[in-house]
Design an enzyme around this catalytic site. Structure first.
Site, short mmCIF file in Angstrom:
data_model
loop_
_atom_site.label_atom_id
_atom_site.label_comp_id
_atom_site.label_asym_id
_atom_site.label_seq_id
_atom_site.Cartn_x
_atom_site.Cartn_y
_atom_site.Cartn_z
N HIS A 93 0.81 -1.24 -0.05
CA HIS A 93 -0.14 -0.08 -0.02
C HIS A 93 0.87 1.33 -0.06
O HIS A 93 1.41 1.56 0.94
CB HIS A 93 -0.87 -0.03 1.36
N ARG A 104 19.61 -4.47 10.56
CA ARG A 104 21.03 -4.11 10.08
C ARG A 104 21.81 -3.41 11.20
O ARG A 104 22.86 -3.66 11.37
CB ARG A 104 21.10 -3.19 9.06
N ARG A 190 -8.51 8.81 4.01
CA ARG A 190 -8.84 8.38 2.95
C ARG A 190 -7.88 7.07 2.49
O ARG A 190 -8.47 6.32 2.06
CB ARG A 190 -8.46 9.55 1.83
N ARG A 199 -8.23 -5.13 3.08
CA ARG A 199 -7.52 -5.92 4.09
C ARG A 199 -8.57 -6.35 5.30
O ARG A 199 -8.21 -6.78 6.36
CB ARG A 199 -6.28 -5.10 4.76
#
Length: 245
Positions: A93, A104, A190, A199
């Protein structure tokens, strides 16, 4: 080596928000009222019951006719803790800002996702029309046992490399996708409605969605915060088929 932990839940916390139904209203009304909207832009609520009815109608009109830009003048920041495979779905998305914990720069904690007994395990059907059904007790036990074995083995390999002086960015390559990570996600209403439409699986949606259960678990918690922050916007979203304007 630290004890390996297994979890079956997702964590979503609302860190901060500047998000009110009034944000939608003053943004929409500037097109006809100009500077007269400045006073309204300082308000978080409604002056009277009549005002609320009028404002509810405007928000519903904007949602129904898909005038989307007024829903962008707000912001919500969430802290999400979930397995890495869930984050890879999130980042499909491109409508939010993300900052994730880095393997890392820090040693990753031995916390891994294992599906709960309630998680459906069987995929039946064809692409675009799958049904997900419960597994048997034996299948559930197999998934949980194999997930634990693989995670422990991988984390032991990770630790052996770190102890040998191998850089974290190299040692992490053996870790599986079910290790938990954390990130901040910032987006506007929005964008959030677009995310929720894809989802979550809900009756009454204009377009069917078939989300993976783990990201849906995150979306459900985000939706609860959205409903509290912007109740009129949330109601209009549901009334109009859960389609982002």
């Amino acid at each position: 080596m630290a004890d390996v932990e297994f979890r079956s839940e997702m964590t979503v916390e609302l860190v901060r928000a500047s998000a009110h139904d009034s944000d939608v209203l003053f943004a929409a009304r500037v097109s006809t009222l100009g500077e007269q909207t400045l006073e309204q832009s300082q308000l978080d609520g409604f002056e009277s019951e009549a005002d609320e009815k009028r404002d509810r109608g405007l928000i519903n009109y904007l949602m129904r006719d898909r005038h989307g830009s007024p829903f962008e003048h707000n912001s919500m920041t969430f802290y999400v803790r979930a397995p890495i495979f869930v984050f890879r779905e999130f980042m499909r998305h491109r409508i939010a800002s993300y900052n994730e914990e880095s393997g890392r720069y820090r040693e990753l904690n031995p916390v891994f996702y294992v599906p709960s007994a309630e998680r459906n395990l069987l995929q039946v059907g064809k692409p675009g029309a799958y049904d997900f059904l419960p597994g048997s007790a034996e299948q559930t036990a197999l998934v949980q046992q194999q997930t634990r074995v693989a995670a422990i083995h991988a984390y032991e390999a990770y630790q052996r490399m770190l102890e040998a002086g191998i850089a974290r960015e190299v040692a992490r390559i053996v870790l599986p996708l079910n290790i938990y990570s954390s990130m901040y996600v910032t987006l506007n209403a929005r964008s959030l409605m677009n995310f929720l439409s894809l989802r979550t699986k809900r009756e009454g949606s204009s377009f069917p969605s078939f989300p993976q259960r783990e990201i849906e678990m995150c979306a459900e918690q985000m939706e609860t915060h959205f409903e509290t922050l912007m109740p009129l916007t949330y109601a209009a979203f549901n009334k109009n088929g859960r389609v982002s304007p």
